[in-house]
Design a protein around this motif. Sequence first.
Motif, PDB file in Angstrom:
ATOM      1  N   CYS A 133      64.958  68.892 -15.001  1.00 65.05           N
ATOM      2  CA  CYS A 133      64.231  67.904 -15.800  1.00 65.05           C
ATOM      3  C   CYS A 133      64.403  68.274 -17.270  1.00 65.05           C
ATOM      4  O   CYS A 133      64.191  69.426 -17.646  1.00 65.05           O
ATOM      5  CB  CYS A 133      62.754  67.941 -15.424  1.00 65.05           C
TER       6      CYS A 133
ATOM      7  N   GLU B  92      61.008  69.556 -18.900  1.00 63.23           N
ATOM      8  CA  GLU B  92      60.588  70.890 -18.459  1.00 63.23           C
ATOM      9  C   GLU B  92      61.510  71.959 -18.998  1.00 63.23           C
ATOM     10  O   GLU B  92      61.077  73.062 -19.350  1.00 63.23           O
ATOM     11  CB  GLU B  92      60.580  70.954 -16.921  1.00 63.23           C
TER      12      GLU B  92
ATOM     13  N   SER C  32      68.378  65.488 -14.359  1.00 64.39           N
ATOM     14  CA  SER C  32      67.649  64.611 -13.444  1.00 64.39           C
ATOM     15  C   SER C  32      66.252  64.332 -13.993  1.00 64.39           C
ATOM     16  O   SER C  32      65.595  65.220 -14.525  1.00 64.39           O
ATOM     17  CB  SER C  32      67.531  65.259 -12.063  1.00 64.39           C
ATOM     18  N   MET C  33      65.831  63.089 -13.814  1.00 66.47           N
ATOM     19  CA  MET C  33      64.495  62.683 -14.261  1.00 66.47           C
ATOM     20  C   MET C  33      63.669  62.285 -13.056  1.00 66.47           C
ATOM     21  O   MET C  33      64.199  61.931 -12.009  1.00 66.47           O
ATOM     22  CB  MET C  33      64.603  61.499 -15.218  1.00 66.47           C
TER      23      MET C  33
ATOM     24  N   GLN D 130      63.880  74.440 -12.199  1.00 64.59           N
ATOM     25  CA  GLN D 130      63.643  73.687 -10.968  1.00 64.59           C
ATOM     26  C   GLN D 130      64.557  74.175  -9.878  1.00 64.59           C
ATOM     27  O   GLN D 130      65.694  74.572 -10.137  1.00 64.59           O
ATOM     28  CB  GLN D 130      64.007  72.219 -11.199  1.00 64.59           C
TER      29      GLN D 130
END
Lengths: 191, 171
Positions: free
Chosen positions: A25, A28, A64-65, A147
Amino acid sequence: MAHNRVLQWATFARSWWIYDAYHQCPFESAKRLCIFLQGQHKPIYHPLSDIGDHVVVINTKDISMKNEYWRKWRFHHHTGYPGGYSQTSAWRLHDLDDTKILHKAVYSRLPGNLLRRRMMRRLHLFPDTEVPDDILQNVTDQIRQVQLIPKPIHKYSKEDIDNFPKLFDWPEEYVIDYSKKKKDEDTEKYF
Amino acid sequence: MTNYFKKLVYLGKQSQNFIQQRLVLPGLTLHRSISLTTVKHLKEIREEKKDNITTIEGVEIESKRTNKLLPSLHKGACPLCQLNLDVKYTDVLILSQFVSPHGQVLPRTVTNLCGYQHKKVEALVRRAQDAGLLAHFQADGEDGKKPELRSNYKWKKNNIHFIDEKKYSHY
């Protein structure tokens, strides 16, 4: 003596870090990168002493969202002239420039003082793993990813899927129909 | 012989509960067993094309799963309630068992799931499909071409992830 001089250099040296943004993300990861750009990971931190480090980010095109943010998250821009307001969704900006989403995320996360532009010059973004040799030679350490990357089912081997314990058995008189999809390695995983 | 026929009729009435029965008539040397109900098997439909003739037949097979069931599970009850797991959308090895190869969740009569777990599994499978971990329903083309795993349309070519709203963790 030389001992003290070397310690001085070692504490105040500006180190280079590398970060892999594959399936991460952007917001993040910006949280984590700002810590290194400001120098907050060092015990000698002070906001006015310019002791932030360089950060090299690779694979920014594979960011990636969450949920439906690719479609719903909007980036706003005003040229300063009347009628100069525009907004674009995240996927459109990503098509135009692969690195801009992370750039904007880090920029908005850093404190809004005069050191911000200087810290952004020390952030190096690359869409692929292709990084110039000059920069790669400077890199000393890696920042951990924020992540976990999930594994899709087509990447599991057939043995892993067959040996995984099953939770129910087919009932009597159940019919397996291959009318819409051929019997392949891919479809056999489900039986 | 009439006695034997009476027994067969009586047993025929009993078999309305679809219990499989095999009879061996005493006093006669039979080399095969007789059953009053249809024998139940897992079946697979196979299609063959030769020249202008297509044969579609249902072939009886054994299920590959009988050896690999978890021994601690009771058969009649919901398996996920018994295990008491926190299933996430990334647990693809568990979720793919409740999904047909077409990408549709199997009915409750097959999976023995309770209504609560069935709804949870449906929502998790939808998430896994949106995130690209399981395949959406896409039928094969007429030529036998397989559909692409990820479409190239606008925002669908990019990665997606979901977060655990209760814990606010990005997995």
